[in-house]
Structures are given as C-alpha cells and as structure tokens.
Motif scaffolding. Structure first.
Motif: not given
Length: 461
Positions: A306-331
């Motif tokens: 899990r990175g940002v687990p949920y976006r307000f209003g049930s919004k989804t990602d933009v074509r798979g783009q994820t945040q640097q903070a999430t990448i760092d957590k997974l690393k």
C-alpha cells in the motif's frame, strides 16, 4: 531514484513491448443478448465461458480504455486460488459446508486458468509455485500459526499447508530475521498483462466483439449508455471492480483501494545464489500493512504494497502513476526483507486499484428483476477469483442451477460504504494504525498490537 515508466501503466506492459494499439470503439447503437461492461479478467472470463456454453448468444463488450487497463494488467501476478475473506461473514447466510465448497472452488481456479491458457495458446509465464508467507517477529509468527490452524479447521487438505521454522524458511528464500513461514501449495505465478491480453484474443476468436475507447455513462435495466452509442440488452454484466464508483448510482458500492509495486532490474546469478528463491514462490508477509512479491521470468523482483491507500471521493490513479514516497516505502520493504538486493536498480513503479466491498467479502450475482449482474470486490484476489466469477455468471445468465450458482458468495447483499469524508477518514486511520502497530511489533512488542484490532473494527476488515 530515477524510476522508468515509459508511458506504460505497469511494468507488465513494458515487458510485452508497450501499450497495445486500441481496438475500435462502439460503432453506434447496437443490440445484444448480453452486454458486458469492462474488459478485464472478470468480463473476459464471463464472455469466454458464455460463448463456449452457447455459441449463438450475442455478446457485446464495452471498455473505457483497453482490455486489461485496470487491475488485470497491473496486479502482482498471484494466481492463488486463495480464500482470505471472512468465512464467518459468509456463514451468516450459508452453512459450513457451503463455505468449504466455496473454498474448494476457489482453489480449483488455479488448475482451470492454467488449462485454459494451455488450450488457447496463452503464454503468460505461468509457473506453479507455493505461497510463502514469512514472519520476522513473534507477533507475526503467532498470526502465521493461527492462520495455519484456521485453514486446517476449515478442511484445507493438510498436504496443501505447512508451517516452516526459521531454518526451513531461509532455505527457501533468505529473508532477513525470518522466524518462520506459513506455506500454501498449489498456486502459480503469472505475467498479468500476458494473461489478460491472451484471454482477450481468445474471446475475440470466439466471435465476441470488444469495443474499446467506449466510456459507459449509465447502466440501467435493458440499456447501457456510452459516449459512442447505446447497447440494448436484456442482460447486463457490470465487471468494473475498482472503477465501479465512477458509474452513476454506484458511488458507494465499492471502495477503490490503491496498491503499488516496484520492480528491480534483472539480478545476476551470483545474487540469486545468495537469495535462493529457486521455487519462484509467491512471497508475502504477516505485517499488518502486508506486502506481496514475485520472482519474474527474467530474474527481477517485484515488491508490492500500500502506498497512498485511498484517494478522497473514490478517485483512481492517473494511468498507473505513483508517488515517490510510495516508491521509497516499497524499496524500504524490499531492503528490509532482502538486504542482498538493496543495491539493485528499480526499473519501474506503478499503481492500480482493487475493489473492496463494505464487509471485505467478494460477491457475484444477477438480479432477475433488472437483468443486471455483477462480480467483484475481490480485495486483491482477482487473478483467480475472477475465473470462478466468470463461470458462475455464465451459469446465472443461462439460468442453470449448478454447484457454482449455489455457493455462498452468489447474490449476497452488501451494505454501501459511508459517504465522504467518513470513507477517507476510516481508510487512512486504518492504515496509520497498521503502520504504528507494525512499528511497535518490530520494536519488540511480544503480541499483536491492539491498534491493529482497532483498525480492523473501524472499517470492518
């Protein structure tokens, strides 16, 4: 850290040469016997089994992007056949025997998917493998043992499950600080995009049109309205999983929970000698904010969580783009479990959404009054569960009374999620509590943190 995306929504598409050229959109108003909304695993399996059962049935599939755009082309590649929903919740409307039957049916999806892939010539890097869920501290090991005992109590064949000690675990995969692991056998690793693209081609060979670039704006009895025209059909299947809240009237039906992954460069043989992982096991752990990983065809490691687990209003990602903070957590998770690979370059990062019902238990069904059917809310088990859903929906559409249509997940009524901001507050509170619970357990807490139990109560997990 410079992570490549190359315009692909997941590494799996980069692996097959990039995003495929789109199919043609809906040509205008059409009529059909069945309209399937969504061309991911659920929709494609439903079309496949329906057409096999009745070659004369007229099926139309409509898809906003392209077949395999959503979780079907972005997941962790676990063909698990697993059952990690609450058996007790299914018991409220079924029997113990019914729940055991559902568990067995789910387990059977592994052989079924592999058989169809072989029959249809789908090369999806499928390798049969065990699922190795590791524990790196005492509370995690306690949870592993509890799950092992639960499986046996629910008639899981003893030859399919096993507890490993620390030495046996590291002999499989050299996990740092491993104290033990729970093993489930008879699963498989897949390349998700290869599987979904191959399945789409198989469905087309059966004569089912897949209209892409066609956005559904409304689903109602007998009619699916899109930006390209209207499909009139007495039976409609909603196969939209985490994207369901984008449809009018379904805003609170499913919660789109975000999950992200990273993948390393191919590792050299010398490093694999240090790590082990010769059995290509599906790797998970017993942290509350759990991870999932696999060893790929070309010797890369994927690590998801899990990175940002949920976006307000049930919004989804933009074509798979994820945040640097999430990448760092997974690393950081990768480095903690497999420090041998800490120097490996991360070649790609992406995210997607999985569907979560209010009671965290999947369902499939068909309302005879409206002719609208559905399947989903897999909570991360969609690679295998979608196959059983497709077979079950085929039987429901054809009005067959079968063992599948009598399983306890069929036609379950699930309450909607709360309105905002309660959804956002609940999910984010849950994962913050999970994070703190994991930190306390890692610091030496000798039992499962009470904060994790509070987190579960907040969202009904």
């Amino acid at each position: 850290m410079d992570v490549k995306t190359n315009g692909n929504i997941s590494f799996w598409y980069a692996d097959i040469g990039g995003i495929p050229a789109p199919r043609s959109p809906l040509p205008g108003d059409v009529e059909a016997d069945v309209c399937i909304v969504g061309a991911g695993y659920t929709g494609l399996w439903t079309a496949y089994y329906l057409r096999k059962a009745d070659p004369s049935i007229r099926i139309v599939m409509v898809e906003r992007e392209f077949a395999g755009f959503g979780a079907s082309g972005r997941n962790g590649g676990w063909l698990s056949g697993g059952f990690w929903w609450s058996r007790e919740k299914y018991l409220k409307t079924s029997t113990r025997g019914g729940v055991v039957d559902m568990q067995r049916a789910m387990a059977g999806t592994v052989d079924e998917v592999i058989a169809v892939a072989q029959a249809e010539g789908i090369d999806a890097d499928i390798v049969r493998a065990d699922n190795l869920n590791v524990a790196v501290n005492k509370p995690q090991l306690d949870r592993a043992r509890a799950e092992y005992e639960t499986m046996l109590q629910w008639e899981m064949p003893s030859e399919r499950v096993e507890m490993l000690d620390a030495r046996q675990t590291t002999a499989r995969i050299n996990i740092r600080n491993a104290q033990g692991a729970f093993v489930i056998r008879d699963m498989a690793r897949v390349q998700p995009a290869k599987l979904v693209r191959g399945l789409a081609e198989a469905v087309e060979r059966l004569g089912v049109p897949i209209y892409e670039q066609t956005e559904v704006t409304r689903i109602e009895k007998g009619r699916v309205t899109t930006n390209r025209g209207t499909v009139r059909a007495p039976l409609i299947i909603r196969a939209t999983e985490g994207f369901t809240p984008g449809l009018p009237g379904y805003e609170r039906a499913i919660l789109p929970l975000n999950s992200a992954q990273i993948i390393t460069e191919p590792l050299p043989p010398s490093l694999w000698d240090e790590i082990g992982w010769k059995g290509h096991e599906l790797l998970g752990d017993y942290a509350h904010a759990y991870c999932y990983a696999q060893r790929t065809r070309e010797g890369r490691i994927t690590m998801g969580g899990r990175g940002v687990p949920y976006r307000f209003g049930s919004k989804t990602d933009v074509r798979g783009q994820t945040q640097q903070a999430t990448i760092d957590k997974l690393k950081a998770i990768l480095d903690r479990l497999l420090p041998q690979a800490s120097g490996a370059r991360i070649d790609h990062a992406w995210c997607g959404v999985l569907g979560v019902p209010r009671d965290w238990c999947t369902s499939v069904g068909l309302d005879p009054a409206t002719g609208i059917g559905w399947a989903g809310g897999y909570v991360g088990l969609g690679v295998s569960s979608s196959n059983l859903a497709g077979r079950t929906l085929s039987d429901l559409v054809l009005r067959r009374d079968t063992e599948l249509t009598r399983l306890p997940w069929v036609n379950r009524t699930v309450a909607p999620w709360e309105p905002e901001p309660l959804r956002w507050l609940g999910v984010h509170s849950m994962y913050q509590l999970y994070r703190i619970a994991d930190e306390r357990e890692e610091a030496g807490l000798g039992h499962t943190s009470r904060l994790a139990h509070i987190a579960d109560r907040i969202t009904g997990h």
